[in-house]
Design a protein around this motif. Sequence first.
Motif, mmCIF file in Angstrom:
data_model
loop_
_atom_site.group_PDB
_atom_site.id
_atom_site.type_symbol
_atom_site.label_atom_id
_atom_site.label_comp_id
_atom_site.label_asym_id
_atom_site.label_seq_id
_atom_site.Cartn_x
_atom_site.Cartn_y
_atom_site.Cartn_z
ATOM 1 N N GLY A 120 30.858 -53.857 -22.948
ATOM 2 C CA GLY A 120 30.205 -54.975 -23.618
ATOM 3 C C GLY A 120 29.162 -55.642 -22.744
ATOM 4 N N VAL A 121 29.477 -55.808 -21.450
ATOM 5 C CA VAL A 121 28.512 -56.400 -20.514
ATOM 6 C C VAL A 121 27.299 -55.490 -20.366
ATOM 7 C CG1 VAL A 121 28.137 -57.098 -18.118
ATOM 8 C CG2 VAL A 121 30.264 -57.721 -19.281
ATOM 9 N N ALA A 122 27.539 -54.184 -20.264
ATOM 10 C CA ALA A 122 26.435 -53.241 -20.113
ATOM 11 C C ALA A 122 25.526 -53.243 -21.341
ATOM 12 C CB ALA A 122 26.990 -51.839 -19.858
ATOM 13 N N VAL A 123 26.101 -53.338 -22.524
ATOM 14 C CA VAL A 123 25.301 -53.430 -23.752
ATOM 15 C C VAL A 123 24.462 -54.704 -23.736
ATOM 16 C CG1 VAL A 123 25.440 -53.755 -26.254
ATOM 17 C CG2 VAL A 123 26.807 -51.970 -25.147
ATOM 18 N N MET A 124 25.065 -55.830 -23.309
ATOM 19 C CA MET A 124 24.316 -57.082 -23.239
ATOM 20 C C MET A 124 23.167 -56.974 -22.239
ATOM 21 S SD MET A 124 25.603 -60.980 -22.373
ATOM 22 C CE MET A 124 25.770 -60.682 -20.596
ATOM 23 N N LEU A 125 23.392 -56.342 -21.087
ATOM 24 C CA LEU A 125 22.332 -56.188 -20.099
ATOM 25 C C LEU A 125 21.183 -55.346 -20.646
ATOM 26 C CD1 LEU A 125 24.441 -55.591 -16.854
ATOM 27 C CD2 LEU A 125 23.063 -57.608 -17.397
ATOM 28 N N GLU A 126 21.507 -54.296 -21.393
ATOM 29 C CA GLU A 126 20.452 -53.473 -21.970
ATOM 30 C C GLU A 126 19.684 -54.240 -23.047
ATOM 31 O OE1 GLU A 126 17.852 -50.387 -22.871
ATOM 32 O OE2 GLU A 126 19.070 -50.804 -21.085
ATOM 33 N N ALA A 127 20.387 -55.046 -23.844
ATOM 34 C CA ALA A 127 19.690 -55.883 -24.829
ATOM 35 C C ALA A 127 18.750 -56.859 -24.125
ATOM 36 C CB ALA A 127 20.700 -56.635 -25.692
ATOM 37 N N ALA A 128 19.211 -57.440 -23.018
ATOM 38 C CA ALA A 128 18.363 -58.366 -22.256
ATOM 39 C C ALA A 128 17.125 -57.643 -21.737
ATOM 40 C CB ALA A 128 19.159 -58.960 -21.096
ATOM 41 N N ARG A 129 17.288 -56.427 -21.222
ATOM 42 C CA ARG A 129 16.152 -55.661 -20.706
ATOM 43 C C ARG A 129 15.127 -55.410 -21.801
ATOM 44 N NH1 ARG A 129 13.549 -51.141 -20.325
ATOM 45 N NH2 ARG A 129 14.647 -50.428 -22.182
ATOM 46 N N GLN A 130 15.598 -55.021 -22.998
ATOM 47 C CA GLN A 130 14.682 -54.732 -24.095
ATOM 48 C C GLN A 130 13.953 -55.984 -24.567
ATOM 49 O OE1 GLN A 130 16.640 -52.440 -27.173
ATOM 50 N NE2 GLN A 130 17.525 -51.011 -25.696
ATOM 51 N N LEU A 131 14.659 -57.094 -24.625
ATOM 52 C CA LEU A 131 14.017 -58.339 -25.054
ATOM 53 C C LEU A 131 12.997 -58.820 -24.025
ATOM 54 C CD1 LEU A 131 17.203 -59.940 -26.559
ATOM 55 C CD2 LEU A 131 15.052 -59.675 -27.810
ATOM 56 N N ALA A 132 13.316 -58.666 -22.762
ATOM 57 C CA ALA A 132 12.373 -59.083 -21.716
ATOM 58 C C ALA A 132 11.117 -58.222 -21.710
ATOM 59 C CB ALA A 132 13.059 -59.020 -20.355
ATOM 60 N N ALA A 133 11.212 -56.995 -22.231
ATOM 61 C CA ALA A 133 10.077 -56.082 -22.229
ATOM 62 C C ALA A 133 9.187 -56.217 -23.460
ATOM 63 C CB ALA A 133 10.586 -54.640 -22.123
ATOM 64 N N LEU A 134 9.520 -57.112 -24.383
ATOM 65 C CA LEU A 134 8.704 -57.273 -25.590
ATOM 66 C C LEU A 134 7.312 -57.796 -25.242
ATOM 67 C CD1 LEU A 134 11.264 -58.877 -28.089
ATOM 68 C CD2 LEU A 134 10.276 -56.573 -28.222
ATOM 69 N N PRO A 135 6.293 -57.389 -26.005
ATOM 70 C CA PRO A 135 4.945 -57.923 -25.763
ATOM 71 C C PRO A 135 4.873 -59.433 -25.950
ATOM 72 C CG PRO A 135 4.863 -55.972 -27.165
ATOM 73 C CD PRO A 135 6.306 -56.352 -27.037
ATOM 74 N N ARG A 136 5.648 -59.953 -26.910
ATOM 75 C CA ARG A 136 5.731 -61.412 -27.107
ATOM 76 C C ARG A 136 7.201 -61.798 -27.191
ATOM 77 N NH1 ARG A 136 7.166 -64.820 -30.776
ATOM 78 N NH2 ARG A 136 7.392 -63.218 -32.397
ATOM 79 N N GLN A 137 7.602 -62.797 -26.421
ATOM 80 C CA GLN A 137 8.991 -63.229 -26.435
ATOM 81 C C GLN A 137 9.285 -63.985 -27.732
ATOM 82 O OE1 GLN A 137 10.709 -61.946 -24.174
ATOM 83 N NE2 GLN A 137 8.963 -61.295 -22.953
ATOM 84 N N PRO A 138 10.541 -63.973 -28.194
ATOM 85 C CA PRO A 138 10.910 -64.798 -29.352
ATOM 86 C C PRO A 138 10.574 -66.266 -29.116
ATOM 87 C CG PRO A 138 12.649 -63.230 -28.847
ATOM 88 C CD PRO A 138 11.653 -63.148 -27.716
ATOM 89 N N LYS A 139 10.414 -66.995 -30.207
ATOM 90 C CA LYS A 139 9.997 -68.393 -30.095
ATOM 91 C C LYS A 139 11.057 -69.248 -29.411
ATOM 92 C CE LYS A 139 7.061 -68.156 -34.222
ATOM 93 N NZ LYS A 139 6.830 -68.662 -35.600
ATOM 94 N N ARG A 140 12.320 -69.016 -29.753
ATOM 95 C CA ARG A 140 13.402 -69.743 -29.091
ATOM 96 C C ARG A 140 13.752 -69.040 -27.778
ATOM 97 N NH1 ARG A 140 14.699 -70.174 -34.562
ATOM 98 N NH2 ARG A 140 14.978 -72.348 -35.248
ATOM 99 N N SER A 141 14.310 -69.785 -26.866
ATOM 100 C CA SER A 141 14.767 -69.198 -25.616
ATOM 101 C C SER A 141 16.074 -68.443 -25.841
ATOM 102 C CB SER A 141 14.959 -70.293 -24.564
ATOM 103 O OG SER A 141 13.733 -70.940 -24.283
ATOM 104 N N LEU A 142 16.328 -67.468 -24.984
ATOM 105 C CA LEU A 142 17.533 -66.648 -25.067
ATOM 106 C C LEU A 142 18.339 -66.823 -23.792
ATOM 107 C CD1 LEU A 142 15.893 -63.351 -26.405
ATOM 108 C CD2 LEU A 142 16.769 -65.272 -27.734
ATOM 109 N N LEU A 143 19.640 -67.046 -23.949
ATOM 110 C CA LEU A 143 20.561 -67.144 -22.822
ATOM 111 C C LEU A 143 21.458 -65.918 -22.798
ATOM 112 C CD1 LEU A 143 21.867 -70.838 -22.908
ATOM 113 C CD2 LEU A 143 20.404 -69.821 -21.157
ATOM 114 N N PHE A 144 21.721 -65.412 -21.605
ATOM 115 C CA PHE A 144 22.634 -64.286 -21.441
ATOM 116 C C PHE A 144 23.725 -64.736 -20.468
ATOM 117 C CE2 PHE A 144 18.592 -62.717 -22.756
ATOM 118 C CZ PHE A 144 18.901 -61.739 -23.686
ATOM 119 N N VAL A 145 24.986 -64.746 -20.962
ATOM 120 C CA VAL A 145 26.086 -65.304 -20.189
ATOM 121 C C VAL A 145 27.202 -64.269 -20.068
ATOM 122 C CG1 VAL A 145 27.648 -67.252 -19.901
ATOM 123 C CG2 VAL A 145 25.503 -67.567 -21.162
#
Length: 565
Positions: free
Chosen positions: A356-381
């Motif tokens: 589960g942690v590894a899946v979350m880390l990969e989701a974080a990597r993909q979101l950080a690599a977007l050309p434009r970040q989402p409007k709201r901030s994202l927290l990863f805990v």
Amino acid sequence: MKRAAIALLVLLTASCKGDRQDLSAAAPDAASAAATRIEADVRFLADDLLEGREAGTRGHELAALYVAQRLRAIGLSPAGDGGSYYQRVPLLRATRVADGGRLVITRHGASTALTFREQFLPALNYNGGDMAVEAPAVFVGQGVHAPELRHDDFRGVDLRGRIAVLFAGAPASFDPDRRAFHSSTREKLRELSARGAVGAVFVDTDADEARSPWSRAMQAWDKPGMCLRREASPLAGRAADGGGIDTFPQLRVVAHVSAAAADAVLAGDGRSAAQLFRAAKDGTLKPFALPGTIALAARTAIVPVTSRNVVARLPGSDRALASEHVLFSAHLDHVGIGAPVDGDRIYNGALDNALGVAVMLEAARQLAALPRQPKRSLLFVALTAEEKGLLGAEWYARHPTVARGSLVANVNMDMPMLLVPTDDIVPVGLSHSTLEPLVRRAAKEVGVALSPDPFPEQTIFVRSDQYAFIRAGIPAVYLTAGTDATHARDDASLAMQVFLRDHYHQPSDDVTQPIQYPDAARLARLNARIGALIGDAAQRPAWHRGDFFGERFGRTATPAPTSAQ
């Protein structure tokens, strides 16, 4: 060993940034690379070096260091205490002491003492090292008070100064949401304490032990448990007394009794324990006083410890909405070192919850690599002490490291049992809030089907970290493995049942399990797409009007849709 671990951290994190990509689809090469990254994280987090990652231990601290550096390398900002990637979580650790445990039933002039471990175990007590109580006992079914359903297991009995005897669970006639809520041990203890009980005895049934054999409880009798610890709060003007939080001190001793010894405890009205349990589940059982008295005693070694949540932030792109946060969570801890099974004492926790942690880390990597970040901030805990009762999540919900009230939704990952290839996932809790259309849209774009919870009787919606955030009024969804096997030769539901029976919380939950890393990569992509949609939504997610959890804990919004999960 420490130098080797740091070197491995460097190797695994050096190339974690990838090319920018569309979250709704993944080219074969990108999907394969994502699967490889997830496998690498799982192999490190579930390695023997980390000694099972129990909260408050060296192994968990090493895991927290690893995750913090992975988040740093991905490009996320620290969002913990004092500009760090960590949030301190104060805890009490309690361990049973065998020679202080006692359960004696006295009836009709004769006394029956149950055997410690084989027939009963005292629950861990955080309120005192030596506790004892002897009092008349009252059987209260499943200890459920649900006036909205016209059900009251306490009707007509007085619990003041008495010991409550009860089963786990809730009546089968309850809808899944209320059954989940009323099955919570925490809610049962709250009800008993409010009614003046001075002790409690939970009696196992054959059905309980089919899911979790008593032999496992015997095996882990000396494993420590934890609770949150009170500390000084200058803002609240409260001194630090070091006591436990939510420990129900009026209940001097709580004990659990095996199904094999149930009849010895419940003898009193001519019905067997099995007959009483059937009546309790049917909702037809009336509470009654048991003859004689029950004496309970427990001895506990209690010490203060500290563990850490790992917290990182991806800032939002909209000046107004960046102050709001979508919270991704996955628990980092497991159960540590325990009784040997086939010579193995390290409970690695590969599926629960390195994956589960590894899946979350990969989701974080993909979101950080977007050309434009989402409007709201994202927290990863990456949360600590989930295995001890959702404690890291509870602490974060009570003490968020961002502005209170800024958390708009929680997307949780816990023990995805990806054991055979599937074409679906299960979004637990989907129908409770306006997260539903966003999750459905994300699943359609990623190309994965959504299936209902295959084991609703296990009430997992209240048994993982999302429940701490739900109790704080935050809409949440918990994504777990699907049941629609890709190949006819496979049975995904059976694979889950075998894992839960033979490997859950056992040393064999390690990297030799047949983890489907391509499915994990797809699950990460789905998590990321859900987060992006929540982050860009015009409105904050809200509970559906009339939803049970929304009515009890949060603000309501639109009427629930007619479509079912």
